[in-house]
Design a protein around this motif. Sequence first.
Motif, PDB file in Angstrom:
ATOM      1  N   GLU A  99       0.826  -1.209   0.000  1.00  0.00           N
ATOM      2  CA  GLU A  99       0.000   0.000   0.000  1.00  0.00           C
ATOM      3  C   GLU A  99       0.863   1.263   0.000  1.00  0.00           C
ATOM      4  O   GLU A  99       0.495   2.269  -0.605  1.00  0.00           O
ATOM      5  CB  GLU A  99      -0.937  -0.005   1.219  1.00  0.00           C
ATOM      6  N   ASP A 100       2.003   1.202   0.676  1.00  0.00           N
ATOM      7  CA  ASP A 100       2.886   2.379   0.742  1.00  0.00           C
ATOM      8  C   ASP A 100       3.433   2.768  -0.622  1.00  0.00           C
ATOM      9  O   ASP A 100       3.766   3.927  -0.844  1.00  0.00           O
ATOM     10  CB  ASP A 100       4.043   2.133   1.712  1.00  0.00           C
ATOM     11  N   VAL A 101       3.540   1.816  -1.527  1.00  0.00           N
ATOM     12  CA  VAL A 101       4.013   2.138  -2.883  1.00  0.00           C
ATOM     13  C   VAL A 101       3.000   3.066  -3.551  1.00  0.00           C
ATOM     14  O   VAL A 101       3.359   4.104  -4.099  1.00  0.00           O
ATOM     15  CB  VAL A 101       4.218   0.870  -3.738  1.00  0.00           C
ATOM     16  N   LEU A 102       1.738   2.694  -3.470  1.00  0.00           N
ATOM     17  CA  LEU A 102       0.697   3.486  -4.126  1.00  0.00           C
ATOM     18  C   LEU A 102       0.444   4.800  -3.401  1.00  0.00           C
ATOM     19  O   LEU A 102       0.164   5.816  -4.026  1.00  0.00           O
ATOM     20  CB  LEU A 102      -0.606   2.679  -4.205  1.00  0.00           C
ATOM     21  N   LEU A 103       0.586   4.796  -2.077  1.00  0.00           N
ATOM     22  CA  LEU A 103       0.220   5.973  -1.277  1.00  0.00           C
ATOM     23  C   LEU A 103       1.427   6.775  -0.796  1.00  0.00           C
ATOM     24  O   LEU A 103       1.277   7.672   0.023  1.00  0.00           O
ATOM     25  CB  LEU A 103      -0.615   5.534  -0.069  1.00  0.00           C
ATOM     26  N   GLY A 104       2.607   6.481  -1.314  1.00  0.00           N
ATOM     27  CA  GLY A 104       3.811   7.182  -0.869  1.00  0.00           C
ATOM     28  C   GLY A 104       3.711   8.678  -1.013  1.00  0.00           C
ATOM     29  O   GLY A 104       4.151   9.435  -0.140  1.00  0.00           O
ATOM     30  N   ASP A 105       3.121   9.148  -2.106  1.00  0.00           N
ATOM     31  CA  ASP A 105       2.984  10.593  -2.306  1.00  0.00           C
ATOM     32  C   ASP A 105       2.050  11.212  -1.286  1.00  0.00           C
ATOM     33  O   ASP A 105       2.186  12.387  -0.954  1.00  0.00           O
ATOM     34  CB  ASP A 105       2.470  10.895  -3.713  1.00  0.00           C
ATOM     35  N   LEU A 106       1.129  10.433  -0.769  1.00  0.00           N
ATOM     36  CA  LEU A 106       0.191  10.949   0.217  1.00  0.00           C
ATOM     37  C   LEU A 106       0.923  11.391   1.482  1.00  0.00           C
ATOM     38  O   LEU A 106       0.597  12.421   2.069  1.00  0.00           O
ATOM     39  CB  LEU A 106      -0.861   9.887   0.541  1.00  0.00           C
ATOM     40  N   ALA A 107       1.926  10.632   1.894  1.00  0.00           N
ATOM     41  CA  ALA A 107       2.715  11.018   3.065  1.00  0.00           C
ATOM     42  C   ALA A 107       3.470  12.317   2.794  1.00  0.00           C
ATOM     43  O   ALA A 107       3.483  13.233   3.615  1.00  0.00           O
ATOM     44  CB  ALA A 107       3.680   9.902   3.442  1.00  0.00           C
ATOM     45  N   ARG A 108       4.084  12.406   1.629  1.00  0.00           N
ATOM     46  CA  ARG A 108       4.822  13.625   1.271  1.00  0.00           C
ATOM     47  C   ARG A 108       3.877  14.811   1.098  1.00  0.00           C
ATOM     48  O   ARG A 108       4.229  15.941   1.378  1.00  0.00           O
ATOM     49  CB  ARG A 108       5.655  13.391   0.017  1.00  0.00           C
ATOM     50  N   ASP A 109       2.658  14.546   0.630  1.00  0.00           N
ATOM     51  CA  ASP A 109       1.684  15.626   0.475  1.00  0.00           C
ATOM     52  C   ASP A 109       1.363  16.277   1.818  1.00  0.00           C
ATOM     53  O   ASP A 109       1.112  17.480   1.883  1.00  0.00           O
ATOM     54  CB  ASP A 109       0.384  15.115  -0.163  1.00  0.00           C
ATOM     55  N   GLY A 110       1.362  15.507   2.883  1.00  0.00           N
ATOM     56  CA  GLY A 110       1.127  16.078   4.211  1.00  0.00           C
ATOM     57  C   GLY A 110       2.204  17.078   4.582  1.00  0.00           C
ATOM     58  O   GLY A 110       1.916  18.154   5.123  1.00  0.00           O
ATOM     59  N   GLU A 111       3.441  16.766   4.276  1.00  0.00           N
ATOM     60  CA  GLU A 111       4.544  17.690   4.556  1.00  0.00           C
ATOM     61  C   GLU A 111       4.462  18.920   3.664  1.00  0.00           C
ATOM     62  O   GLU A 111       4.691  20.045   4.120  1.00  0.00           O
ATOM     63  CB  GLU A 111       5.879  16.964   4.374  1.00  0.00           C
ATOM     64  N   ARG A 112       4.116  18.703   2.402  1.00  0.00           N
ATOM     65  CA  ARG A 112       3.964  19.835   1.483  1.00  0.00           C
ATOM     66  C   ARG A 112       2.812  20.733   1.925  1.00  0.00           C
ATOM     67  O   ARG A 112       2.898  21.960   1.860  1.00  0.00           O
ATOM     68  CB  ARG A 112       3.737  19.329   0.054  1.00  0.00           C
ATOM     69  N   LEU A 113       1.738  20.115   2.388  1.00  0.00           N
ATOM     70  CA  LEU A 113       0.582  20.870   2.869  1.00  0.00           C
ATOM     71  C   LEU A 113       0.945  21.689   4.105  1.00  0.00           C
ATOM     72  O   LEU A 113       0.582  22.859   4.212  1.00  0.00           O
ATOM     73  CB  LEU A 113      -0.568  19.903   3.171  1.00  0.00           C
ATOM     74  N   ARG A 114       1.688  21.083   5.026  1.00  0.00           N
ATOM     75  CA  ARG A 114       2.145  21.815   6.212  1.00  0.00           C
ATOM     76  C   ARG A 114       3.000  23.017   5.810  1.00  0.00           C
ATOM     77  O   ARG A 114       2.805  24.128   6.313  1.00  0.00           O
ATOM     78  CB  ARG A 114       2.953  20.888   7.126  1.00  0.00           C
TER      79      ARG A 114
END
Length: 194
Positions: free
Chosen positions: A59-74
């Motif tokens: 799942e982390d392969v598909l959702l890896g950008d989601l984690a980075r998006d949180g940092e970008r959003l912050r």
Amino acid sequence: MDAEASLWERSRRAAYAEISGIAMRLFLDQGFEQTTIDQIAAAAGISRRSFFRYFGTKEDVLLGDLARDGERLRDALEDIPTDIGPWEALRRALDAVHALERDSSDLLKIARMMYDTPSLLSRSAEKHRHWQSLLLPDIRARLGPDADDVSAAAIIAAAIACLDTAGEAWARSDGTLDLAELYDRAIATVRGST
């Protein structure tokens, strides 16, 4: 030593990107549940063990950008003047990281995969919980000196739920509906301004 660390980190990022790209092609061609970690590893020319050096789960392969998006959003949120209220600041931050723009057929396929796969939805929820911890200090500060974590966390959780609701509606419409408009409508409903 710093140059070596930098080279190592660049090599790691390149390998991560290559494995992610290979896995994404397999997911898009075969479907998420039909694609195995062994298939990804074989296509990438790595061992199963090496796969787990880069990713905790499939799942982390598909959702890896989601984690980075949180940092970008912050980071985007921190750039917004503090006199802007929390709801508007979150909306502007989403715009700044292009979270409400969806124009690719691949993104539509990925969204459908996510909303149709319970393990992806669960992992997505975990990553969104991490977003809450990243955004909490900024939103609490925007609420004023007497604000508490509960109020700030509730706003963030509601905004994330609205983003998920809008994303699912967008995916179910085959991308014909406007994601930003869906998000704004969901937020207006939550805030009681419909």
